[in-house]
Scaffold this motif. Structure first.
Motif, PDB file in Angstrom:
ATOM      1  N   LEU A  84     -60.366  10.092  10.637  1.00 17.90           N
ATOM      2  CA  LEU A  84     -60.465   9.297  11.855  1.00 17.90           C
ATOM      3  C   LEU A  84     -60.752  10.118  13.105  1.00 17.90           C
ATOM      4  O   LEU A  84     -61.081   9.551  14.147  1.00 17.90           O
ATOM      5  CB  LEU A  84     -59.172   8.502  12.048  1.00 17.90           C
ATOM      6  CG  LEU A  84     -58.845   7.500  10.929  1.00 17.90           C
ATOM      7  CD1 LEU A  84     -57.468   6.892  11.155  1.00 17.90           C
ATOM      8  CD2 LEU A  84     -59.895   6.412  10.855  1.00 17.90           C
ATOM      9  N   CYS A  85     -60.626  11.444  13.022  1.00 21.10           N
ATOM     10  CA  CYS A  85     -60.760  12.234  14.252  1.00 21.10           C
ATOM     11  C   CYS A  85     -62.148  12.100  14.867  1.00 21.10           C
ATOM     12  O   CYS A  85     -62.286  12.107  16.091  1.00 21.10           O
ATOM     13  CB  CYS A  85     -60.406  13.694  13.997  1.00 21.10           C
ATOM     14  SG  CYS A  85     -61.639  14.640  13.079  1.00 21.10           S
ATOM     15  N   VAL A  86     -63.186  11.961  14.045  1.00 19.26           N
ATOM     16  CA  VAL A  86     -64.540  11.851  14.584  1.00 19.26           C
ATOM     17  C   VAL A  86     -64.688  10.617  15.455  1.00 19.26           C
ATOM     18  O   VAL A  86     -65.348  10.643  16.493  1.00 19.26           O
ATOM     19  CB  VAL A  86     -65.579  11.838  13.446  1.00 19.26           C
ATOM     20  CG1 VAL A  86     -66.948  11.405  13.955  1.00 19.26           C
ATOM     21  CG2 VAL A  86     -65.689  13.226  12.831  1.00 19.26           C
ATOM     22  N   SER A  87     -64.062   9.506  15.029  1.00 21.60           N
ATOM     23  CA  SER A  87     -64.201   8.277  15.814  1.00 21.60           C
ATOM     24  C   SER A  87     -63.624   8.446  17.211  1.00 21.60           C
ATOM     25  O   SER A  87     -64.102   7.826  18.168  1.00 21.60           O
ATOM     26  CB  SER A  87     -63.501   7.114  15.094  1.00 21.60           C
ATOM     27  OG  SER A  87     -62.103   7.279  15.077  1.00 21.60           O
ATOM     28  N   GLY A 105     -73.703   7.314  13.987  1.00 19.59           N
ATOM     29  CA  GLY A 105     -73.507   6.662  12.702  1.00 19.59           C
ATOM     30  C   GLY A 105     -73.606   7.649  11.565  1.00 19.59           C
ATOM     31  O   GLY A 105     -72.818   7.608  10.605  1.00 19.59           O
ATOM     32  N   LEU A 106     -74.558   8.569  11.639  1.00 15.96           N
ATOM     33  CA  LEU A 106     -74.715   9.595  10.612  1.00 15.96           C
ATOM     34  C   LEU A 106     -73.511  10.520  10.582  1.00 15.96           C
ATOM     35  O   LEU A 106     -73.039  10.920   9.504  1.00 15.96           O
ATOM     36  CB  LEU A 106     -75.989  10.395  10.876  1.00 15.96           C
ATOM     37  CG  LEU A 106     -76.405  11.416   9.816  1.00 15.96           C
ATOM     38  CD1 LEU A 106     -76.643  10.738   8.482  1.00 15.96           C
ATOM     39  CD2 LEU A 106     -77.642  12.174  10.268  1.00 15.96           C
ATOM     40  N   LEU A 107     -72.978  10.863  11.763  1.00 18.84           N
ATOM     41  CA  LEU A 107     -71.828  11.754  11.841  1.00 18.84           C
ATOM     42  C   LEU A 107     -70.582  11.109  11.237  1.00 18.84           C
ATOM     43  O   LEU A 107     -69.853  11.745  10.468  1.00 18.84           O
ATOM     44  CB  LEU A 107     -71.572  12.142  13.301  1.00 18.84           C
ATOM     45  CG  LEU A 107     -70.416  13.115  13.560  1.00 18.84           C
ATOM     46  CD1 LEU A 107     -70.606  14.403  12.783  1.00 18.84           C
ATOM     47  CD2 LEU A 107     -70.297  13.404  15.048  1.00 18.84           C
ATOM     48  N   THR A 108     -70.331   9.860  11.585  1.00 13.29           N
ATOM     49  CA  THR A 108     -69.153   9.186  11.021  1.00 13.29           C
ATOM     50  C   THR A 108     -69.313   8.963   9.526  1.00 13.29           C
ATOM     51  O   THR A 108     -68.320   8.914   8.788  1.00 13.29           O
ATOM     52  CB  THR A 108     -68.910   7.834  11.715  1.00 13.29           C
ATOM     53  OG1 THR A 108     -70.091   7.035  11.620  1.00 13.29           O
ATOM     54  CG2 THR A 108     -68.545   8.018  13.169  1.00 13.29           C
ATOM     55  N   GLY A 323     -66.303   0.728   8.324  1.00 14.84           N
ATOM     56  CA  GLY A 323     -67.451   0.374   9.133  1.00 14.84           C
ATOM     57  C   GLY A 323     -67.053  -0.096  10.509  1.00 14.84           C
ATOM     58  O   GLY A 323     -67.718   0.199  11.509  1.00 14.84           O
ATOM     59  N   LEU A 324     -65.927  -0.817  10.583  1.00 13.98           N
ATOM     60  CA  LEU A 324     -65.454  -1.320  11.876  1.00 13.98           C
ATOM     61  C   LEU A 324     -64.525  -0.324  12.553  1.00 13.98           C
ATOM     62  O   LEU A 324     -64.643  -0.058  13.753  1.00 13.98           O
ATOM     63  CB  LEU A 324     -64.742  -2.662  11.675  1.00 13.98           C
ATOM     64  CG  LEU A 324     -64.254  -3.380  12.935  1.00 13.98           C
ATOM     65  CD1 LEU A 324     -65.422  -3.708  13.853  1.00 13.98           C
ATOM     66  CD2 LEU A 324     -63.505  -4.657  12.561  1.00 13.98           C
ATOM     67  N   TRP A 325     -63.575   0.245  11.783  1.00 17.66           N
ATOM     68  CA  TRP A 325     -62.529   1.082  12.385  1.00 17.66           C
ATOM     69  C   TRP A 325     -63.101   2.328  13.049  1.00 17.66           C
ATOM     70  O   TRP A 325     -62.664   2.715  14.140  1.00 17.66           O
ATOM     71  CB  TRP A 325     -61.518   1.489  11.312  1.00 17.66           C
ATOM     72  CG  TRP A 325     -60.271   2.082  11.887  1.00 17.66           C
ATOM     73  CD1 TRP A 325     -60.038   3.385  12.186  1.00 17.66           C
ATOM     74  CD2 TRP A 325     -59.095   1.372  12.276  1.00 17.66           C
ATOM     75  NE1 TRP A 325     -58.793   3.547  12.714  1.00 17.66           N
ATOM     76  CE2 TRP A 325     -58.187   2.318  12.785  1.00 17.66           C
ATOM     77  CE3 TRP A 325     -58.723   0.030  12.228  1.00 17.66           C
ATOM     78  CZ2 TRP A 325     -56.927   1.963  13.235  1.00 17.66           C
ATOM     79  CZ3 TRP A 325     -57.465  -0.314  12.682  1.00 17.66           C
ATOM     80  CH2 TRP A 325     -56.585   0.642  13.183  1.00 17.66           C
ATOM     81  N   MET A 326     -64.060   2.963  12.419  1.00 13.21           N
ATOM     82  CA  MET A 326     -64.611   4.187  12.985  1.00 13.21           C
ATOM     83  C   MET A 326     -65.356   3.938  14.293  1.00 13.21           C
ATOM     84  O   MET A 326     -65.603   4.871  15.063  1.00 13.21           O
ATOM     85  CB  MET A 326     -65.555   4.857  11.979  1.00 13.21           C
ATOM     86  CG  MET A 326     -64.899   5.266  10.675  1.00 13.21           C
ATOM     87  SD  MET A 326     -63.683   6.591  10.847  1.00 13.21           S
ATOM     88  CE  MET A 326     -64.744   8.000  11.074  1.00 13.21           C
TER      89      MET A 326
END
Length: 509
Positions: A84-87, A105-108, A323-326
């Motif tokens: 989750l840290c990326v988000s 999007g690619l990163l997550t 898909g939603l949480w990030m």
């Protein structure tokens, strides 16, 4: 197939662990304490033979299991932090790395791609070589490359580090639940696995809290040549600490699963683990099969009737949830000026001339922290009712409610309404994950359990990758499409879960 008799029994009893017996005399501790009772017959002592489940029950339940919960829970939380840290860093890192929505999007998605690669591989190795060894290596890979990502000056290198970190995460998530469940007595397994699953919430809260405390701090700055080490990079380093410490704890203190040891004909080591369990609780190699063989087995009788529904469920919940949480922090940043998340769709790529408003960003992290904390009621509810209700009912009901809450996130018109429904989604969806953890561990025998969970979590990573890529491509052009797609997939998963067998308080095989 061998069959055992208890002393005095008139009928042979079928053991759960084929070909292995636990002899009470072998389980005497060094101090002369006998873990398992002896029974007398005709004036003499006859040793009682125990199945694996009986051995776990006789070893007691107490301090060992609570310590195990903390250690495994910390590993589970570390996976949540790393995923989750990326988000949380996207709203600020996008400025330094000059990311478009598609890049984000690619990163997550990168960590889920790594998890897809690592999931089945680690699960297979865990079934063949041992749970503990795989956990140590996978957690180390997770933490090491997660931390190294903070030093990446370019987007492609940051992406690569996140991918390799994901390979490690892909191993620890499925294996930790197999490892943990194999120490648990049958009547307590559901509640204890639910307790373990709640540590994902702890990791979520930890990541959100770190983001809130660290990223908005403008005084965090260090020039390393061409690299500007800002607050979001420090946040990435801190997010790697839980995985590294978890790997060290498993290396230094934790035993191998006695269930695996017995299956691997390492009875003496299993007896040593039972002695350790008993002692703490009283205080307060076969030929390796082809790699794809376990997957073929789970899609044949008698497992195919549960494997195909699980395939759909893992895909649906992973695409929908991740898909939603990030993208919650990004969506909430779009609501800062009022309106629904899909109302403000114009977001240009970050460039050299764009400045990041860290004060406004702090409000985004605050909202993320609130949503993460909303997991708590769902986790408490799961612990209280899992053993009495069963995973199947909780899984289906929570997925259906999650679908409904996502649909209303799309139709709301104010930031406050969006935040409330996001909290509802957070609290309800965590019940589905907890129930899936319980159901998944109880549907397959020991020789297939980690391989099956590794495969299905791999399917989930594919779904998570697709979910993040879809959001990255469509969140600017047509925000409604990915959100309504998430709602539809969660609805599908909830209906398909009704096809699964009931596993409430079942015995591990």
């Amino acid at each position: 197939m061998s069959r055992y008799k208890h002393a005095g029994d008139t009928e042979a009893r079928q053991p759960l662990l084929t070909g292995h017996r636990l002899d009470a005399s072998e389980l005497d501790s060094d101090e002369g304490e006998v873990i398992f009772d002896r029974t007398a017959e005709a004036g003499g002592h006859v040793l009682q033979k125990l199945t694996y489940e009986e051995a776990v029950e006789r070893a007691g339940f107490g301090l060992f299991h609570w310590l195990l919960l903390v250690v495994c829970g910390w590993a589970n939380a570390s996976d949540a932090v790393e995923i989750l840290c990326v988000s949380f860093l996207l709203p600020t890192a996008r400025c330094d790395l000059q990311l478009s929505s598609s890049d984000m999007g690619l990163l997550t998605a990168s960590i889920f791609l790594g998890m897809m690669v690592g999931g089945y591989m680690w699960g297979y190795l865990a079934d063949q070589k041992g749970r503990r060894r795989v956990l140590i290596v996978s957690l180390t890979v997770n933490g090491l490359f997660g931390g190294l990502a903070s030093l990446a000056p370019w987007f492609w290198l940051f992406l690569l580090m996140r991918f390799i970190s994901g390979i490690g995460v892909g191993g620890s998530i499925p294996v930790i639940f197999s490892y943990f469940s194999e120490f648990m007595p049958r009547l307590r397994r559901g509640a204890m696995i639910s307790c373990l699953a709640t540590f994902w919430m702890a990791g979520n809260i930890l990541a959100a809290g770190l983001a809130w405390l660290v990223i908005p701090r403008t005084w965090v700055y260090l020039s390393l040549g061409t690299l500007e080490f800002k607050s979001w990079r420090l946040f990435v380093v801190l997010c790697s600490v839980p995985s590294i410490t978890s790997a060290l704890i498993f290396k230094l203190f934790m035993p191998e699963s006695p269930k695996f040891l017995m299956e691997a004909d390492r009875e003496k080591e299993a007896i040593h683990v039972f002695r350790l369990m008993f002692k703490l609780n009283m205080k307060g190699k076969e030929k390796t099969p082809p790699a794809l063989a376990p997957i073929k087995k789970i899609f044949r009788s008698p497992f195919k009737s549960r494997s195909f529904p699980l395939l759909i469920i893992f895909y649906s919940i992973s695409f929908g949830y991740y898909g939603l949480w990030m993208w919650f922090p990004e969506l909430f940043e779009r609501t800062e000026d009022g309106g629904s998340p899909c109302a403000n769709v114009s977001r240009p790529s970050a460039g050299q001339n764009e400045t990041c408003d860290l004060v406004k960003t702090a409000a985004v992290y605050r909202d993320g922290f609130i949503i993460a904390a909303a997991n708590l009621p769902g986790n408490i509810f799961t612990i209280l009712v899992m053993d009495s209700t069963g995973g199947k009912a909780l899984l289906s009901g929570s997925l259906l409610l999650s679908s409904l809450s996502v649909f209303f996130i799309y139709v709301v018109q104010t930031k406050a309404q969006s935040l409330i429904l996001s909290c509802v989604f957070s609290g309800v969806s965590v019940i589905a994950w907890n129930a899936l953890d319980v159901v998944g561990t109880e549907l397959y025998p020991t020789k297939l359990r980690s391989s099956a969970l590794g495969f299905f979590t791999g399917v989930g990573r594919v779904a998570a990758i697709m979910g993040n890529l879809v959001f990255g491509r469509l969140v600017d052009a047509n925000c409604a499409v990915p959100i309504l797609l998430v709602s539809a997939l969660l609805l599908t998963g909830g209906l398909v879960s009704l096809l699964l067998p009931q596993t409430r308080q079942t015995e591990l095989t």
